[in-house]
Design a protein around this motif. Sequence first.
Motif, PDB file in Angstrom:
ATOM      1  N   VAL A  15       0.868  -1.180   0.000  1.00 49.87           N
ATOM      2  CA  VAL A  15       0.000   0.000   0.000  1.00 49.87           C
ATOM      3  C   VAL A  15       0.902   1.225   0.000  1.00 49.87           C
ATOM      4  CG1 VAL A  15      -1.751   1.305   1.256  1.00 49.87           C
ATOM      5  CG2 VAL A  15      -1.861  -1.205   1.216  1.00 49.87           C
ATOM      6  N   TRP A  16       0.791   2.033  -1.052  1.00 54.71           N
ATOM      7  CA  TRP A  16       1.583   3.251  -1.165  1.00 54.71           C
ATOM      8  C   TRP A  16       0.821   4.440  -0.573  1.00 54.71           C
ATOM      9  CZ3 TRP A  16       1.502   7.937  -3.889  1.00 54.71           C
ATOM     10  CH2 TRP A  16       2.736   8.596  -3.976  1.00 54.71           C
ATOM     11  N   SER A  17      -0.502   4.436  -0.766  1.00 57.85           N
ATOM     12  CA  SER A  17      -1.355   5.485  -0.229  1.00 57.85           C
ATOM     13  C   SER A  17      -2.791   4.969  -0.218  1.00 57.85           C
ATOM     14  CB  SER A  17      -1.253   6.750  -1.087  1.00 57.85           C
ATOM     15  OG  SER A  17      -1.977   7.816  -0.497  1.00 57.85           O
ATOM     16  N   TYR A  18      -3.668   5.697   0.465  1.00 56.93           N
ATOM     17  CA  TYR A  18      -5.085   5.326   0.458  1.00 56.93           C
ATOM     18  C   TYR A  18      -5.940   6.513   0.853  1.00 56.93           C
ATOM     19  CZ  TYR A  18      -5.184   4.993   5.574  1.00 56.93           C
ATOM     20  OH  TYR A  18      -5.121   5.280   6.923  1.00 56.93           O
ATOM     21  N   LEU A  46      -3.744   2.778  -3.322  1.00 54.88           N
ATOM     22  CA  LEU A  46      -2.781   2.852  -4.407  1.00 54.88           C
ATOM     23  C   LEU A  46      -1.674   1.869  -4.046  1.00 54.88           C
ATOM     24  CD1 LEU A  46      -2.118   4.311  -7.050  1.00 54.88           C
ATOM     25  CD2 LEU A  46      -0.932   6.049  -5.712  1.00 54.88           C
ATOM     26  N   VAL A  47      -1.470   0.863  -4.909  1.00 57.72           N
ATOM     27  CA  VAL A  47      -0.529  -0.220  -4.642  1.00 57.72           C
ATOM     28  C   VAL A  47       0.682  -0.083  -5.540  1.00 57.72           C
ATOM     29  CG1 VAL A  47      -0.196  -2.725  -4.756  1.00 57.72           C
ATOM     30  CG2 VAL A  47      -2.360  -1.782  -3.922  1.00 57.72           C
ATOM     31  N   GLU A  48       1.876  -0.125  -4.935  1.00 61.26           N
ATOM     32  CA  GLU A  48       3.102  -0.190  -5.729  1.00 61.26           C
ATOM     33  C   GLU A  48       3.452  -1.664  -5.906  1.00 61.26           C
ATOM     34  OE1 GLU A  48       6.063   2.046  -3.579  1.00 61.26           O
ATOM     35  OE2 GLU A  48       6.385   0.435  -2.146  1.00 61.26           O
ATOM     36  N   LEU A  49       3.675  -2.073  -7.147  1.00 60.88           N
ATOM     37  CA  LEU A  49       3.935  -3.472  -7.440  1.00 60.88           C
ATOM     38  C   LEU A  49       5.318  -3.904  -6.970  1.00 60.88           C
ATOM     39  CD1 LEU A  49       2.486  -4.061 -11.019  1.00 60.88           C
ATOM     40  CD2 LEU A  49       1.448  -4.543  -8.792  1.00 60.88           C
ATOM     41  N   ALA A  50       5.415  -5.160  -6.535  1.00 58.96           N
ATOM     42  CA  ALA A  50       6.695  -5.718  -6.086  1.00 58.96           C
ATOM     43  C   ALA A  50       7.731  -5.701  -7.212  1.00 58.96           C
ATOM     44  CB  ALA A  50       6.486  -7.144  -5.570  1.00 58.96           C
ATOM     45  N   GLU A  51       7.296  -5.939  -8.437  1.00 66.45           N
ATOM     46  CA  GLU A  51       8.230  -5.990  -9.568  1.00 66.45           C
ATOM     47  C   GLU A  51       8.839  -4.638  -9.908  1.00 66.45           C
ATOM     48  OE1 GLU A  51       5.738  -9.598  -9.874  1.00 66.45           O
ATOM     49  OE2 GLU A  51       5.318  -7.516  -9.448  1.00 66.45           O
ATOM     50  N   ASP A  52       8.126  -3.580  -9.628  1.00 68.16           N
ATOM     51  CA  ASP A  52       8.616  -2.239  -9.938  1.00 68.16           C
ATOM     52  C   ASP A  52       7.789  -1.243  -9.131  1.00 68.16           C
ATOM     53  OD1 ASP A  52       9.292   0.259 -10.971  1.00 68.16           O
ATOM     54  OD2 ASP A  52       9.335  -0.443 -13.047  1.00 68.16           O
ATOM     55  N   PRO A  53       8.347  -0.681  -8.047  1.00 68.26           N
ATOM     56  CA  PRO A  53       7.573   0.229  -7.206  1.00 68.26           C
ATOM     57  C   PRO A  53       7.106   1.504  -7.909  1.00 68.26           C
ATOM     58  CG  PRO A  53       9.808  -0.064  -6.345  1.00 68.26           C
ATOM     59  CD  PRO A  53       9.676  -0.935  -7.550  1.00 68.26           C
ATOM     60  N   ARG A  54       7.629   1.782  -9.117  1.00 66.56           N
ATOM     61  CA  ARG A  54       7.135   2.938  -9.872  1.00 66.56           C
ATOM     62  C   ARG A  54       5.806   2.637 -10.548  1.00 66.56           C
ATOM     63  NH1 ARG A  54      12.448   3.393 -13.246  1.00 66.56           N
ATOM     64  NH2 ARG A  54      11.775   1.250 -13.309  1.00 66.56           N
ATOM     65  N   VAL A 104      -4.535   1.341  -8.774  1.00 73.18           N
ATOM     66  CA  VAL A 104      -5.595   1.750  -7.858  1.00 73.18           C
ATOM     67  C   VAL A 104      -6.566   0.589  -7.682  1.00 73.18           C
ATOM     68  CG1 VAL A 104      -7.518   3.348  -7.533  1.00 73.18           C
ATOM     69  CG2 VAL A 104      -5.402   4.151  -8.579  1.00 73.18           C
ATOM     70  N   GLY A 105      -7.077   0.422  -6.474  1.00 75.25           N
ATOM     71  CA  GLY A 105      -8.071  -0.627  -6.221  1.00 75.25           C
ATOM     72  C   GLY A 105      -8.642  -0.487  -4.826  1.00 75.25           C
ATOM     73  N   ASN A 106      -9.276  -1.544  -4.381  1.00 76.61           N
ATOM     74  CA  ASN A 106      -9.889  -1.560  -3.057  1.00 76.61           C
ATOM     75  C   ASN A 106      -9.287  -2.703  -2.257  1.00 76.61           C
ATOM     76  OD1 ASN A 106     -12.350  -1.011  -5.188  1.00 76.61           O
ATOM     77  ND2 ASN A 106     -12.238   0.461  -3.529  1.00 76.61           N
ATOM     78  N   LEU A 107      -9.034  -2.467  -0.980  1.00 73.75           N
ATOM     79  CA  LEU A 107      -8.562  -3.492  -0.062  1.00 73.75           C
ATOM     80  C   LEU A 107      -9.801  -4.116   0.570  1.00 73.75           C
ATOM     81  CD1 LEU A 107      -6.016  -4.778   1.150  1.00 73.75           C
ATOM     82  CD2 LEU A 107      -6.043  -2.990   2.886  1.00 73.75           C
ATOM     83  N   VAL A 108      -9.970  -5.423   0.376  1.00 80.24           N
ATOM     84  CA  VAL A 108     -11.172  -6.122   0.828  1.00 80.24           C
ATOM     85  C   VAL A 108     -10.779  -7.325   1.682  1.00 80.24           C
ATOM     86  CG1 VAL A 108     -12.664  -5.369  -1.084  1.00 80.24           C
ATOM     87  CG2 VAL A 108     -11.235  -7.410  -1.363  1.00 80.24           C
ATOM     88  N   THR A 109     -11.761  -7.915   2.354  1.00 79.54           N
ATOM     89  CA  THR A 109     -11.507  -9.068   3.221  1.00 79.54           C
ATOM     90  C   THR A 109     -11.577 -10.391   2.476  1.00 79.54           C
ATOM     91  OG1 THR A 109     -13.840  -9.102   3.857  1.00 79.54           O
ATOM     92  CG2 THR A 109     -12.325  -7.876   5.292  1.00 79.54           C
ATOM     93  N   ALA A 110     -12.177 -10.405   1.295  1.00 85.24           N
ATOM     94  CA  ALA A 110     -12.275 -11.591   0.437  1.00 85.24           C
ATOM     95  C   ALA A 110     -12.534 -11.110  -0.985  1.00 85.24           C
ATOM     96  CB  ALA A 110     -13.415 -12.495   0.904  1.00 85.24           C
ATOM     97  N   ASP A 165     -15.394 -10.465 -10.608  1.00 85.81           N
ATOM     98  CA  ASP A 165     -16.088  -9.971 -11.797  1.00 85.81           C
ATOM     99  C   ASP A 165     -15.153  -9.220 -12.748  1.00 85.81           C
ATOM    100  OD1 ASP A 165     -18.515 -11.058 -11.000  1.00 85.81           O
ATOM    101  OD2 ASP A 165     -19.184  -9.213 -10.020  1.00 85.81           O
ATOM    102  N   GLY A 166     -13.918  -9.726 -12.886  1.00 87.70           N
ATOM    103  CA  GLY A 166     -12.967  -9.129 -13.806  1.00 87.70           C
ATOM    104  C   GLY A 166     -12.306  -7.861 -13.328  1.00 87.70           C
ATOM    105  N   ILE A 167     -12.498  -7.517 -12.059  1.00 90.95           N
ATOM    106  CA  ILE A 167     -11.916  -6.293 -11.499  1.00 90.95           C
ATOM    107  C   ILE A 167     -10.836  -6.691 -10.487  1.00 90.95           C
ATOM    108  CG2 ILE A 167     -12.368  -4.171 -10.187  1.00 90.95           C
ATOM    109  CD1 ILE A 167     -13.831  -4.172 -12.839  1.00 90.95           C
ATOM    110  N   PRO A 168      -9.607  -6.171 -10.639  1.00 86.79           N
ATOM    111  CA  PRO A 168      -8.595  -6.456  -9.627  1.00 86.79           C
ATOM    112  C   PRO A 168      -8.940  -5.767  -8.296  1.00 86.79           C
ATOM    113  CG  PRO A 168      -7.598  -5.603 -11.645  1.00 86.79           C
ATOM    114  CD  PRO A 168      -9.071  -5.424 -11.761  1.00 86.79           C
ATOM    115  N   ARG A 169      -8.748  -6.503  -7.222  1.00 90.23           N
ATOM    116  CA  ARG A 169      -8.910  -5.995  -5.863  1.00 90.23           C
ATOM    117  C   ARG A 169      -7.692  -6.461  -5.091  1.00 90.23           C
ATOM    118  NH1 ARG A 169     -14.717  -7.544  -3.769  1.00 90.23           N
ATOM    119  NH2 ARG A 169     -15.549  -5.472  -4.100  1.00 90.23           N
ATOM    120  N   TRP A 170      -7.605  -6.103  -3.840  1.00 90.32           N
ATOM    121  CA  TRP A 170      -6.415  -6.414  -3.050  1.00 90.32           C
ATOM    122  C   TRP A 170      -6.795  -7.015  -1.703  1.00 90.32           C
ATOM    123  CZ3 TRP A 170      -2.118  -5.865  -5.878  1.00 90.32           C
ATOM    124  CH2 TRP A 170      -2.210  -5.083  -7.027  1.00 90.32           C
TER     125      TRP A 170
END
Length: 135
Positions: free
Chosen positions: A60-63, A84-92, A96-102, A127-132
Amino acid sequence: MLQPLIDDDGAPFWEYARAGELRVQACTDCDRLRFPPRPCCPHCQSFGSQWRLVSGRGRVWSYVVPHPPLLPDYAAQAPYNVILVELAEDPRIRLVGNLVTAPDAPLGSLDPARIRIGSAVKAVFHDGIPRWLAV
């Protein structure tokens, strides 16, 4: 639920997401990742690209936690988080997404007081939407 506005450059991202894969555009000349998707590499100006499968892990970079008034389709779900998530492969590379419990949990399923900058997360899909999810 609002659906993403899909343009030609981003269409493959959403196709892969519907298949449960997180892929990011990569330059075939300089090998650097780029997001959002675009026709030309911002690093070397090449037009060559491919869609690279990434781990789906990041931090999590910001929220923010929006509260009404909101767009009508989201008002009933508020308050909820947007991270706002920075990816492990490249923090740049930040998504954007939502942090959910499932994966199929409502947007407001996670208590916003539990969100921490720097927390490890992994991508899941609903439903085809990335979440975290927190890891």
